[in-house]
Scaffold this motif. Structure first.
Motif, PDB file in Angstrom:
ATOM      1  N   ARG A  83       0.836  -1.192   0.000  1.00 36.94           N
ATOM      2  CA  ARG A  83       0.000   0.000   0.000  1.00 36.94           C
ATOM      3  C   ARG A  83       0.875   1.249   0.000  1.00 36.94           C
ATOM      4  O   ARG A  83       0.622   2.205  -0.718  1.00 36.94           O
ATOM      5  N   LEU A  84       1.943   1.210   0.791  1.00 44.62           N
ATOM      6  CA  LEU A  84       2.840   2.365   0.881  1.00 44.62           C
ATOM      7  C   LEU A  84       3.462   2.678  -0.475  1.00 44.62           C
ATOM      8  O   LEU A  84       3.510   3.831  -0.901  1.00 44.62           O
ATOM      9  N   SER A  85       3.918   1.626  -1.186  1.00 49.07           N
ATOM     10  CA  SER A  85       4.579   1.902  -2.458  1.00 49.07           C
ATOM     11  C   SER A  85       3.570   2.421  -3.477  1.00 49.07           C
ATOM     12  O   SER A  85       3.880   3.302  -4.271  1.00 49.07           O
ATOM     13  N   GLU A  86       2.327   1.927  -3.428  1.00 48.17           N
ATOM     14  CA  GLU A  86       1.309   2.430  -4.357  1.00 48.17           C
ATOM     15  C   GLU A  86       0.940   3.869  -4.026  1.00 48.17           C
ATOM     16  O   GLU A  86       0.855   4.724  -4.900  1.00 48.17           O
ATOM     17  N   ARG A  87       0.755   4.125  -2.735  1.00 44.60           N
ATOM     18  CA  ARG A  87       0.352   5.480  -2.354  1.00 44.60           C
ATOM     19  C   ARG A  87       1.449   6.483  -2.627  1.00 44.60           C
ATOM     20  O   ARG A  87       1.160   7.616  -3.045  1.00 44.60           O
ATOM     21  N   SER A  88       2.701   6.114  -2.405  1.00 45.78           N
ATOM     22  CA  SER A  88       3.755   7.105  -2.689  1.00 45.78           C
ATOM     23  C   SER A  88       3.830   7.378  -4.180  1.00 45.78           C
ATOM     24  O   SER A  88       4.101   8.506  -4.589  1.00 45.78           O
ATOM     25  N   ALA A  89       3.549   6.354  -5.001  1.00 47.87           N
ATOM     26  CA  ALA A  89       3.540   6.583  -6.453  1.00 47.87           C
ATOM     27  C   ALA A  89       2.383   7.487  -6.839  1.00 47.87           C
ATOM     28  O   ALA A  89       2.526   8.366  -7.697  1.00 47.87           O
ATOM     29  N   ILE A  90       1.228   7.300  -6.208  1.00 45.77           N
ATOM     30  CA  ILE A  90       0.066   8.148  -6.518  1.00 45.77           C
ATOM     31  C   ILE A  90       0.363   9.600  -6.146  1.00 45.77           C
ATOM     32  O   ILE A  90       0.128  10.520  -6.934  1.00 45.77           O
ATOM     33  N   LEU A  91       0.931   9.810  -4.960  1.00 49.28           N
ATOM     34  CA  LEU A  91       1.277  11.170  -4.535  1.00 49.28           C
ATOM     35  C   LEU A  91       2.279  11.791  -5.501  1.00 49.28           C
ATOM     36  O   LEU A  91       2.123  12.944  -5.918  1.00 49.28           O
ATOM     37  N   ALA A  92       3.302  11.016  -5.863  1.00 49.75           N
ATOM     38  CA  ALA A  92       4.337  11.548  -6.754  1.00 49.75           C
ATOM     39  C   ALA A  92       3.735  11.917  -8.101  1.00 49.75           C
ATOM     40  O   ALA A  92       4.045  12.971  -8.664  1.00 49.75           O
ATOM     41  N   ALA A  93       2.849  11.063  -8.631  1.00 52.44           N
ATOM     42  CA  ALA A  93       2.261  11.332  -9.939  1.00 52.44           C
ATOM     43  C   ALA A  93       1.364  12.560  -9.894  1.00 52.44           C
ATOM     44  O   ALA A  93       1.319  13.346 -10.826  1.00 52.44           O
ATOM     45  N   LEU A  94       0.654  12.737  -8.785  1.00 46.82           N
ATOM     46  CA  LEU A  94      -0.238  13.893  -8.672  1.00 46.82           C
ATOM     47  C   LEU A  94       0.525  15.171  -8.360  1.00 46.82           C
ATOM     48  O   LEU A  94      -0.050  16.261  -8.384  1.00 46.82           O
ATOM     49  N   GLY A  95       1.810  15.040  -8.062  1.00 49.09           N
ATOM     50  CA  GLY A  95       2.625  16.222  -7.786  1.00 49.09           C
ATOM     51  C   GLY A  95       2.501  16.713  -6.355  1.00 49.09           C
ATOM     52  O   GLY A  95       2.660  17.904  -6.090  1.00 49.09           O
ATOM     53  N   ILE A  96       2.175  15.824  -5.425  1.00 51.02           N
ATOM     54  CA  ILE A  96       2.123  16.207  -4.016  1.00 51.02           C
ATOM     55  C   ILE A  96       3.452  15.798  -3.383  1.00 51.02           C
ATOM     56  O   ILE A  96       3.815  14.625  -3.368  1.00 51.02           O
ATOM     57  N   ALA A  97       4.182  16.790  -2.888  1.00 52.72           N
ATOM     58  CA  ALA A  97       5.522  16.502  -2.387  1.00 52.72           C
ATOM     59  C   ALA A  97       5.473  15.950  -0.970  1.00 52.72           C
ATOM     60  O   ALA A  97       4.636  16.345  -0.159  1.00 52.72           O
ATOM     61  N   TYR A  98       6.327  14.987  -0.685  1.00 52.13           N
ATOM     62  CA  TYR A  98       6.472  14.485   0.681  1.00 52.13           C
ATOM     63  C   TYR A  98       7.956  14.226   0.898  1.00 52.13           C
ATOM     64  O   TYR A  98       8.690  13.921  -0.032  1.00 52.13           O
ATOM     65  N   SER A  99       8.390  14.371   2.136  1.00 55.94           N
ATOM     66  CA  SER A  99       9.832  14.229   2.365  1.00 55.94           C
ATOM     67  C   SER A  99      10.200  12.924   3.048  1.00 55.94           C
ATOM     68  O   SER A  99      11.335  12.483   2.970  1.00 55.94           O
ATOM     69  N   ALA A 100       9.245  12.285   3.717  1.00 56.90           N
ATOM     70  CA  ALA A 100       9.585  11.023   4.382  1.00 56.90           C
ATOM     71  C   ALA A 100       8.463  10.018   4.168  1.00 56.90           C
ATOM     72  O   ALA A 100       7.294  10.406   4.027  1.00 56.90           O
ATOM     73  N   PRO A 101       8.778   8.740   4.101  1.00 51.91           N
ATOM     74  CA  PRO A 101       7.751   7.724   3.898  1.00 51.91           C
ATOM     75  C   PRO A 101       6.655   7.762   4.970  1.00 51.91           C
ATOM     76  O   PRO A 101       5.512   7.388   4.718  1.00 51.91           O
TER      77      PRO A 101
END
Lengths: 219, 205
Positions: free
Chosen positions: B40-58
């Motif tokens: 779930r984490l890897s899918e969600r981080s990909a979704i955030l990255a694709a939508l252009g929402i920046a995050y700095s830590a998992p």
């Protein structure tokens, strides 16, 4: 089988598995994974640790169970034990090291088909006590690891310009470094394995001749 | 009982299978939640990255996902919606055959399906160092803001360093990986069609 004279059985096994009877360049087992994973040092390290542990534990288990295994289903039971440990490793990687699990992909499952493991089960564990079998399996894995790491250093350095993912050649040479694409592909491992075999066997021959000459002098 | 007798052989094989399978099932059961969480984490981080929402830590992924992303259930699967820079963006999981195995990625587009907002690989089995480079930053960054042409986008042989022009609907393929590049083009264009159909039906709200 030349080599040791006065070593204990454990040390003798170590020397045999690392050098005189190395799984890669003497027994020529486990070549498939040698071609597949050695373009990247991190993957190679994880893969060879996995193979070493699987060989060690499955050899120990098979040696401990050997008295009870019917001869007819001997190999089926060996495969069962081996796949058991491989699946355990796969589950652990998926749960605790997901990134590595992703980059190794299907290769972890393919440890099952690594001939070294069954070779040690058939050739050693069946006729030796469990602890010694564990040691034999582990050191066989180390012999495999030594050769694979050597090949991976060459392939990753020339193919990507990096070691363990850290840029080395590309940082030193900058833009003038051109990656050797062939090193990333499987064929380059064929050449490198052949070179390792050639080198190791020549060296062993020379060592044998030197040992004989020494014996002659002693007489 | 004789060790090589029929009955013993069958019983032994049966019992030994039971024992080993029991331990495997146990190990699987004990790590199931952890494996699912990783996925779930890897899918969600990909979704955030694709939508252009920046995050700095998992560790931020889950809270950001929950606060900013809305999941829309449609006939064509789940669409992930987020409002970034006062603009609605939509993302979806795309899958398709690569050279060696299935490529799974997240593709994000704007509300009018005129531009790609982001593209993020989730998993693939391409050749490391060749096709496998599709998960590198320079390749995925080319998609950001790329204009969608009448035929979608084209992944071309270029410098192999990335195509900086967002208006030509063209991207640089990976050098030495024409088939993987072609596969990416097909997968992305197919999904663009899906988004366009959805937009025409008023599905992108």
């Amino acid at each position: 089988m030349s080599g040791a004279k006065k070593r204990g059985p454990a040390a003798e096994i170590l020397v045999q598995n690392l050098w005189w009877n190395n799984p890669i360049f003497i027994q020529v087992l486990g070549i498939c994974s040698t071609l597949a994973v050695t373009n990247n040092l991190t993957n190679t390290a994880i893969m060879t640790i996995g193979v070493s542990l699987t060989t060690a534990f499955s050899s120990m288990t098979i040696s401990a169970m050997n008295k009870f295994i019917p001869n007819k289903v001997r190999m089926i039971v060996q495969v069962l034990v081996i796949s058991f440990f491989v699946i355990i490793i796969d589950i652990l990687l998926r749960a605790y090291l997901p990134d590595i699990s992703r980059s190794l992909g299907p290769y972890v499952g393919l440890i099952i088909t690594n001939c070294i493991i069954m070779g040690r089960a058939e050739g050693f564990a069946r006729s030796n006590p469990p602890l010694l079998s564990f040691w034999d399996g582990l050191t066989s894995g180390f012999g495999y690891m030594a050769v694979l790491m050597l090949i991976a250093v060459v392939r990753e350095l020339l193919g990507f310009g990096s070691l363990f993912g850290l840029p080395v050649l590309s940082a030193l040479l900058g833009a003038s470094f051109t990656p050797w694409t062939i090193m990333i592909m499987a064929p380059s491992a064929f050449f490198l394995v052949a070179l390792v075999m050639w080198g190791a066997k020549t060296l062993q021959e020379n060592m044998k001749i030197a040992a004989k000459a020494k014996q002659g002098e002693a007489k | 009982m004789k060790r090589d007798g029929m009955l013993y052989t069958v019983l032994f094989t049966f019992v030994i299978c039971m024992v080993f399978v029991f331990f495997l099932a146990l190990a699987n059961e004990l790590t199931k939640d952890r494996v699912a969480a990783n996925r779930r984490l890897s899918e969600r981080s990909a979704i955030l990255a694709a939508l252009g929402i920046a995050y700095s830590a998992p560790s931020q992924v889950d809270s950001l996902y929950n606060s900013q992303v809305t999941e829309l259930k449609t006939d064509v699967g789940t669409i992930y919606k987020a409002t970034v820079d006062n603009q609605n963006r939509y993302a979806a999981m795309v899958t398709g055959p690569g050279l060696w195995g299935t490529i799974r990625a997240i593709l994000a587009v704007d509300e009018a399906v005129e531009r790609i907002e982001g593209f993020q690989i989730v998993s693939h089995n391409e050749t490391p160092g060749l096709g496998g480079r599709i998960d590198e930053g320079w390749f995925q960054a080319q998609f950001r803001g790329e204009k969608i042409g009448p035929e979608g986008i084209v992944v071309l042989q270029g410098s192999g360093k990335g195509d900086p022009d967002p208006n030509n609907s063209q991207l640089d393929g990976v050098t030495g990986a024409s088939r993987t590049s072609q596969a990416i083009q097909d997968i992305v264009n197919r999904e663009i069609r899906v988004f366009e159909t959805l937009r025409d039906q008023g599905g992108l709200r």
